[in-house]
Design an enzyme around this catalytic site. Sequence first.
Site, PDB file in Angstrom:
ATOM      1  N   HIS A   6     119.620  36.837   9.491  1.00 22.62           N
ATOM      2  CA  HIS A   6     120.254  35.632   8.923  1.00 22.62           C
ATOM      3  C   HIS A   6     121.776  35.635   9.128  1.00 22.62           C
ATOM      4  O   HIS A   6     122.421  34.597   8.982  1.00 22.62           O
ATOM      5  CB  HIS A   6     119.897  35.468   7.440  1.00 22.62           C
ATOM      6  CG  HIS A   6     120.589  36.429   6.518  1.00 22.62           C
ATOM      7  ND1 HIS A   6     120.037  37.620   6.107  1.00 22.62           N
ATOM      8  CD2 HIS A   6     121.797  36.349   5.897  1.00 22.62           C
ATOM      9  CE1 HIS A   6     120.865  38.232   5.297  1.00 22.62           C
ATOM     10  NE2 HIS A   6     121.956  37.491   5.145  1.00 22.62           N
ATOM     11  N   ASP A  37     113.739  39.752   9.006  1.00 23.97           N
ATOM     12  CA  ASP A  37     115.192  39.541   8.917  1.00 23.97           C
ATOM     13  C   ASP A  37     115.971  40.635   9.645  1.00 23.97           C
ATOM     14  O   ASP A  37     117.021  41.081   9.196  1.00 23.97           O
ATOM     15  CB  ASP A  37     115.666  39.433   7.463  1.00 23.97           C
ATOM     16  CG  ASP A  37     117.076  38.832   7.363  1.00 23.97           C
ATOM     17  OD1 ASP A  37     117.427  38.018   8.236  1.00 23.97           O
ATOM     18  OD2 ASP A  37     117.830  39.202   6.434  1.00 23.97           O
ATOM     19  N   ASN A 110     127.928  41.745   2.701  1.00 25.76           N
ATOM     20  CA  ASN A 110     127.270  43.046   2.874  1.00 25.76           C
ATOM     21  C   ASN A 110     126.037  42.958   3.774  1.00 25.76           C
ATOM     22  O   ASN A 110     125.554  43.970   4.267  1.00 25.76           O
ATOM     23  CB  ASN A 110     126.839  43.633   1.524  1.00 25.76           C
ATOM     24  CG  ASN A 110     127.915  44.473   0.872  1.00 25.76           C
ATOM     25  OD1 ASN A 110     128.558  44.024  -0.074  1.00 25.76           O
ATOM     26  ND2 ASN A 110     128.129  45.689   1.370  1.00 25.76           N
ATOM     27  N   SER A 111     125.506  41.741   3.957  1.00 20.80           N
ATOM     28  CA  SER A 111     124.277  41.584   4.743  1.00 20.80           C
ATOM     29  C   SER A 111     124.437  42.154   6.141  1.00 20.80           C
ATOM     30  O   SER A 111     125.437  41.907   6.815  1.00 20.80           O
ATOM     31  CB  SER A 111     123.896  40.103   4.842  1.00 20.80           C
ATOM     32  OG  SER A 111     123.375  39.642   3.630  1.00 20.80           O
ATOM     33  N   ILE A 129     120.516  39.729  -2.273  1.00 17.69           N
ATOM     34  CA  ILE A 129     120.756  40.070  -3.674  1.00 17.69           C
ATOM     35  C   ILE A 129     120.065  39.035  -4.557  1.00 17.69           C
ATOM     36  O   ILE A 129     119.815  37.903  -4.130  1.00 17.69           O
ATOM     37  CB  ILE A 129     122.270  40.106  -4.031  1.00 17.69           C
ATOM     38  CG1 ILE A 129     122.934  38.741  -3.724  1.00 17.69           C
ATOM     39  CG2 ILE A 129     122.965  41.233  -3.311  1.00 17.69           C
ATOM     40  CD1 ILE A 129     124.358  38.625  -4.240  1.00 17.69           C
TER      41      ILE A 129
END
Length: 376
Positions: A6, A37, A110-111, A129
């Site tokens: 994403h 993902d 952070n992804s 999250i």
Amino acid sequence: ILTANHVVSGAEEVMVGLGTELRKYKAKKVGTDPGTDVALLKIEEKNLPAIAFANSEKARAGDIVLAIGNPFGLRQTVTMGIISAVGRGGIGIVDYENFIQTDAAINMGNSGGALVDTAGRLLGINTAIFSRSGGNQGVGFAIPANLARDVMQSLREKGRVVRGYIGASVQTLTPELAEAMKLKGEPSGALVGEVTPKSPSEKAGMKTGDVITSVNGKKIGDARELRLMIGSMPPGTKIQIEVNREGQSKIINVELAEMPAGEAEQDTEASPEENAQPEKATVFGGVAVADVTDEIRNALNLSKDIKGAVIAEIDADSPAAKAGLREGDVIQEVNKQPVKNAKDLVAISKRLKPDEKILIRVWSQGRSSFVALEPR
């Protein structure tokens, strides 16, 4: 370079920044997998340090972990926490969920970053999250390293992820469904709501209403576990599936096919046309049903082989509505008795015992599944 899909999906150009001085490189997408993902990128550079993979199967609640990322544009931020849980699923983020949950602070940015153990090995890729405010509230999720590595290898070799496929629509067997099906003990597994024609499941003899309890001797607790297990196996793999059929255990030998494109993303939203108003009958204390006319069949995009009684109206306070039934659903079976039309359904409903749960097979949103209905 491994990251979260994403982060890069929809981007026409992807840039990667490295080091404190943020050396910038134009990245090429090697492959992406929205189902988990995970995305794999490549940049033209040599002698870059690489991270070692930990065995995420050995991760346990209470283990200390560190999350590395770029929260709010603050580069190379490290936060510390513990693993709160492993094997998290049913969250609705992606199709194949087996997350590591952590309370290490994970925020926007952070992804795609690493979740590492105290030895600096990769345990997971930060992906999501749970938050009411948009910021960290101690509930973060990471894709486990073992799953990410399998996806990465498939993307490197084929440019896509090839998954095994049995051709059966399944749902988790709940205690309510087990009671309605009159299964004894405390059974668990994946309940088969529909078997796809000409699929490996149909060829092997699997039937609607079977409960898949194990694959190759490994117990199946719910539909998510089955999906993860089958999806991790390559097409052509021969497996033994144990099913509970009418209370009897059976072994079925299945050879996996390749999952067709888009199979994991079936989602059909439709409602009957306003001008289609066939004669209605009321069943289950608040459910008005009608025959499936050609107009309704077209409106709901129903194939010719789907027969039953369509829900035309439903009382929001009825047991059926509370069980999840809604207008436009097609009731196909009641207590494993086939329903051809509304008249059939009315006749069957009159023979039901007043104190027993009712097992209903219903077509909804493009697939068939079972619902347990409380008696009125």
